[in-house]
Each structure stands twice: as C-alpha cells, then as structure tokens.
Scaffold this motif. Structure first.
Motif, PDB file in Angstrom:
ATOM      1  N   VAL A 197       0.842  -1.205   0.000  1.00 35.03           N
ATOM      2  CA  VAL A 197       0.000   0.000   0.000  1.00 35.03           C
ATOM      3  C   VAL A 197       0.875   1.253   0.000  1.00 35.03           C
ATOM      4  CG1 VAL A 197      -1.804   1.286   1.188  1.00 35.03           C
ATOM      5  CG2 VAL A 197      -1.864  -1.218   1.171  1.00 35.03           C
ATOM      6  N   GLY A 198       1.692   1.404   1.034  1.00 37.76           N
ATOM      7  CA  GLY A 198       2.474   2.622   1.162  1.00 37.76           C
ATOM      8  C   GLY A 198       3.505   2.808   0.062  1.00 37.76           C
ATOM      9  N   LEU A 199       4.378   1.820  -0.108  1.00 40.92           N
ATOM     10  CA  LEU A 199       5.436   1.931  -1.113  1.00 40.92           C
ATOM     11  C   LEU A 199       4.868   1.955  -2.524  1.00 40.92           C
ATOM     12  CD1 LEU A 199       8.439   2.053  -1.703  1.00 40.92           C
ATOM     13  CD2 LEU A 199       8.486  -0.452  -1.668  1.00 40.92           C
ATOM     14  N   LEU A 200       3.864   1.129  -2.794  1.00 41.27           N
ATOM     15  CA  LEU A 200       3.271   1.097  -4.135  1.00 41.27           C
ATOM     16  C   LEU A 200       2.615   2.428  -4.480  1.00 41.27           C
ATOM     17  CD1 LEU A 200       2.561  -0.510  -6.669  1.00 41.27           C
ATOM     18  CD2 LEU A 200       0.509  -1.334  -5.487  1.00 41.27           C
ATOM     19  N   ASN A 201       1.866   2.998  -3.556  1.00 40.01           N
ATOM     20  CA  ASN A 201       1.224   4.297  -3.824  1.00 40.01           C
ATOM     21  C   ASN A 201       2.263   5.403  -4.003  1.00 40.01           C
ATOM     22  OD1 ASN A 201      -1.458   3.471  -3.821  1.00 40.01           O
ATOM     23  ND2 ASN A 201      -1.660   3.675  -1.608  1.00 40.01           N
TER      24      ASN A 201
ATOM     25  N   ILE B  40     -11.565  11.420  -4.645  1.00 36.52           N
ATOM     26  CA  ILE B  40     -10.484  11.654  -5.607  1.00 36.52           C
ATOM     27  C   ILE B  40      -9.230  12.257  -4.960  1.00 36.52           C
ATOM     28  CG2 ILE B  40     -11.949  11.880  -7.637  1.00 36.52           C
ATOM     29  CD1 ILE B  40     -11.916  14.915  -7.195  1.00 36.52           C
ATOM     30  N   PRO B  41      -8.912  11.948  -3.716  1.00 36.38           N
ATOM     31  CA  PRO B  41      -7.682  12.534  -3.145  1.00 36.38           C
ATOM     32  C   PRO B  41      -6.420  12.070  -3.863  1.00 36.38           C
ATOM     33  CG  PRO B  41      -8.604  10.881  -1.671  1.00 36.38           C
ATOM     34  CD  PRO B  41      -9.618  11.110  -2.729  1.00 36.38           C
TER      35      PRO B  41
ATOM     36  N   PRO C 244      -6.223  15.714   1.777  1.00 39.74           N
ATOM     37  CA  PRO C 244      -5.332  14.750   2.402  1.00 39.74           C
ATOM     38  C   PRO C 244      -5.382  13.383   1.723  1.00 39.74           C
ATOM     39  CG  PRO C 244      -7.369  14.853   3.623  1.00 39.74           C
ATOM     40  CD  PRO C 244      -7.539  15.758   2.426  1.00 39.74           C
ATOM     41  N   PHE C 245      -4.188  12.800   1.528  1.00 40.59           N
ATOM     42  CA  PHE C 245      -4.067  11.428   1.061  1.00 40.59           C
ATOM     43  C   PHE C 245      -3.043  10.761   1.963  1.00 40.59           C
ATOM     44  CE2 PHE C 245      -2.074   8.130  -1.581  1.00 40.59           C
ATOM     45  CZ  PHE C 245      -3.195   7.402  -1.926  1.00 40.59           C
ATOM     46  N   ALA C 246      -3.481   9.822   2.781  1.00 41.82           N
ATOM     47  CA  ALA C 246      -2.634   9.253   3.829  1.00 41.82           C
ATOM     48  C   ALA C 246      -2.225   7.814   3.553  1.00 41.82           C
ATOM     49  CB  ALA C 246      -3.351   9.321   5.172  1.00 41.82           C
ATOM     50  N   LEU C 247      -2.297   7.376   2.289  1.00 41.55           N
ATOM     51  CA  LEU C 247      -1.939   5.995   1.974  1.00 41.55           C
ATOM     52  C   LEU C 247      -0.607   5.890   1.249  1.00 41.55           C
ATOM     53  CD1 LEU C 247      -5.405   4.540   0.892  1.00 41.55           C
ATOM     54  CD2 LEU C 247      -4.278   4.392   3.112  1.00 41.55           C
ATOM     55  N   ASP C 248       0.225   6.918   1.361  1.00 40.93           N
ATOM     56  CA  ASP C 248       1.571   6.825   0.806  1.00 40.93           C
ATOM     57  C   ASP C 248       2.498   6.202   1.845  1.00 40.93           C
ATOM     58  OD1 ASP C 248       1.199   9.266   2.343  1.00 40.93           O
ATOM     59  OD2 ASP C 248       3.278   9.700   1.823  1.00 40.93           O
ATOM     60  N   LEU C 249       3.780   6.100   1.511  1.00 35.94           N
ATOM     61  CA  LEU C 249       4.729   5.437   2.410  1.00 35.94           C
ATOM     62  C   LEU C 249       4.831   6.160   3.746  1.00 35.94           C
ATOM     63  CD1 LEU C 249       6.843   3.244   2.832  1.00 35.94           C
ATOM     64  CD2 LEU C 249       8.529   4.727   1.735  1.00 35.94           C
ATOM     65  N   TYR C 250       4.930   7.476   3.710  1.00 30.26           N
ATOM     66  CA  TYR C 250       5.027   8.233   4.957  1.00 30.26           C
ATOM     67  C   TYR C 250       3.728   8.156   5.750  1.00 30.26           C
ATOM     68  CZ  TYR C 250       5.329  12.204   8.126  1.00 30.26           C
ATOM     69  OH  TYR C 250       5.304  12.999   9.245  1.00 30.26           O
ATOM     70  N   GLY C 251       2.590   8.247   5.066  1.00 26.63           N
ATOM     71  CA  GLY C 251       1.308   8.207   5.761  1.00 26.63           C
ATOM     72  C   GLY C 251       1.050   6.879   6.437  1.00 26.63           C
ATOM     73  N   ILE C 252       1.418   5.782   5.735  1.00 31.13           N
ATOM     74  CA  ILE C 252       1.190   4.445   6.308  1.00 31.13           C
ATOM     75  C   ILE C 252       2.063   4.214   7.526  1.00 31.13           C
ATOM     76  CG2 ILE C 252       1.501   1.979   5.875  1.00 31.13           C
ATOM     77  CD1 ILE C 252      -1.025   2.980   4.659  1.00 31.13           C
TER      78      ILE C 252
END
Length: 309
Positions: free
Chosen positions: A66-70, A153-154, A234-242
């Motif tokens: 999820v995090g790394l892929l996004n 659509i974030p 806000p989009f919290a599914l990136d590597l830092y957010g996860i």
C-alpha cells in the motif's frame, strides 16, 4: 664543405616524480571514520530506536503493497504529467508568439513562487470550493454536472498538485537544455523546410537531452520525497502516511516507523540514482573527450602497426 658528424639523439632522462604527501588528509579520514563508528555504535545500542520494531515492520505487507506502491505510483504519474507539461511550457516560453510567452511566464511565476505544501492544501480544498461543476452553454442549458464532494479523488488531486508544481521546474530545465543547442541547428532545420515545431521535435530536443537528463533525474528523486507531503490533500496511503501516521499512531512507536519510511526512501532513491547514471552515459555518447577502453585499445594497435604515425 665537409659533412660534420652529428651525435646521435639521446632521449631526455626520465623525471623522478615524487608525489606530494598530504598527511593531514589521512588524519582527517581517520577522525571521520572514528566519528562514524561511534555514531553507528551509539545508534545500534540505543533503546530509543526500537530496532526490533523496525525489523518487524520493514517488510510489512501493508507498508510494501500500500504505502510503497502508492508512493511509486504518485512519483511516476506526477513526473510523466510534469515532463509533458514542462515540454509544452518550455516551447511556449521560447515561442515567438507573445501570448504563449506571457502565459508560460505567469504559470512559472505562480507555481514556483508558492510552496508546494500550500498548493497541495489548496488542491485538497477543490471539492469544497467547486462542489458542483457544470458543463453546458453559458447562461443556457447544462448538459451534465459533476458533484466533486460525492467523489473520492484525493489520489487524483495529489497527482495533479504534484505534477502542476513540478511542471514549472521541468519547464526551466527543458528550456535550459533547448537553449544549449546552437542556433545554427534550428536555422539549418528550417532551411531544409521543417516547421518550427518539427525542428524542435526532430533536431533540437534530441540534442538537448544531454543537458536535460541529469537535472531531470534529480527532480525525479526529489519528487519521490515530495510525495510525503500529500497528507495535505489529504491522502494518507503513501509510504510516509502508512508508516508514520497510521502504524505509528496505533503502535505508539514513531521513531522506528520513521526509520522504516527512511529505509525504503533510500532503497528507491538508490535504484533511481543507478538508472540516472546509465541514462546520462547513454545520452553523453560522442560528447565526452575521455576515450573508452575499446578506443584506447584500437589506438594502441594502430600505433603498433604504424610506428611512424
């Protein structure tokens, strides 16, 4: 007149060159190695880093899938759009049309003059500012409308915000590359009957790639790290957010989860640096004055076969 015997030519004596000693360089190197070793030892033995938590989550499925892929998707999609828009803006900036030049200059002025975090916050508020978008005839019937607040659509807004900001910097990089090509190349192309756009596409841009590739590689690496700001959308599914928001907030372990994020950023950055090296070497063919091993070998063979050359 009598011939005077000339003494045989003698080669000059070889110079016994003694390299200059630099003892302080070795002293500085030893001090640096000792300091690095002390830091590594201190970090390895410091319980605050929670290395067992780091080992538990560094290959966590949610972190990777999820995090790394996004993060990789945000980087790739944003850079593709930024490069395409950057080429267009650079060409507009160099166009003889004053309208195109003005539009390009205003775009660069706005997006380079405001922080990327502020821009991402603004794009995150777009569904609030423009809740309903209608398409139709002005002051007439509406063909269809879109309710942005009803859409999730974030991710798209994050890509749009990153790409539009990066396009301003890519435009200047591409413009510098185009300007590095001698004007005679463009004049020769137009003399052959090419239009201005065709000459830019077929003659100028391929030569400008030698100048464009190195800073573009740096911008890709910078984009990878800038994706950590998409929490402003806000989009919290990136590597830092996860890692630093979702898992760290649940486990109450912010330090090791930050190290997990930093580790994967370093891994991907290292891969991108290797790719940048080979791209630079590919586009610098024919421009480097340094002979390759094959060229040196061919030159040595030619001198052996033709000693008088």
């Amino acid at each position: 007149m009598t011939d005077v015997d000339t003494p045989p030519a003698t080669s000059p004596a070889a110079i016994d060159a003694v390299p200059l000693r630099h003892p302080w360089r070795w002293v500085a190197a030893v001090v640096i190695v000792i300091l690095v070793a002390l830091f590594v030892f201190g970090a390895a033995t410091n319980d605050a880093y929670r290395w067992h938590v780091f080992g538990e989550y560094v290959f966590n499925e949610r972190v990777l899938k999820v995090g790394l892929l996004n993060t990789l998707q945000l980087t790739v999609y944003s850079m593709v759009l930024a490069i395409a828009l950057g080429v267009l803006l650079a060409v507009m900036r160099l166009s003889p049309n004053p309208v195109f030049r003005s539009v390009s200059w205003v775009y660069l002025w706005i997006f380079r003059g405001t922080p990327v975090y502020v821009q991402l916050v603004f794009w995150g508020l777009i569904p609030t500012i423009y809740a309903n978008i209608q398409f139709g005839v002005p002051f007439g019937p509406s063909f269809f409308h879109v309710n942005l607040q009803a859409l999730s659509i974030p991710f798209l807004l994050a890509i749009l915000g990153l790409a539009l900001n990066e396009a301003a910097y890519m435009a200047e990089i591409i413009r510098a590359g185009i300007s590095s090509v001698p004007e005679g190349q463009l004049e020769a192309s137009t003399a052959l009957g090419m239009s201005w756009g065709m000459a830019m596409r077929r003659t100028v841009l391929p030569q400008a790639m030698r100048v464009i590739i190195p800073p573009t590689g740096n911008e890709i690496i910078s984009m990878l790290k800038t994706t950590s700001l998409v929490t402003a959308v806000p989009f919290a599914l990136d590597l830092y957010g996860i890692t630093s928001r979702e898992i760290a907030a649940r486990e109450f372990e912010p330090v090791p989860l930050l190290l997990v994020a930093a580790f994967w950023y370093l891994v991907v950055t290292s891969i991108l640096m290797v790719g940048q090296f080979y791209l630079e070497r590919y586009y610098s063919r024919g421009a480097s004055r340094k002979l390759t091993d094959k060229q040196l070998e061919a030159l040595a063979k030619a001198q052996i076969n033709n000693p008088g050359m």
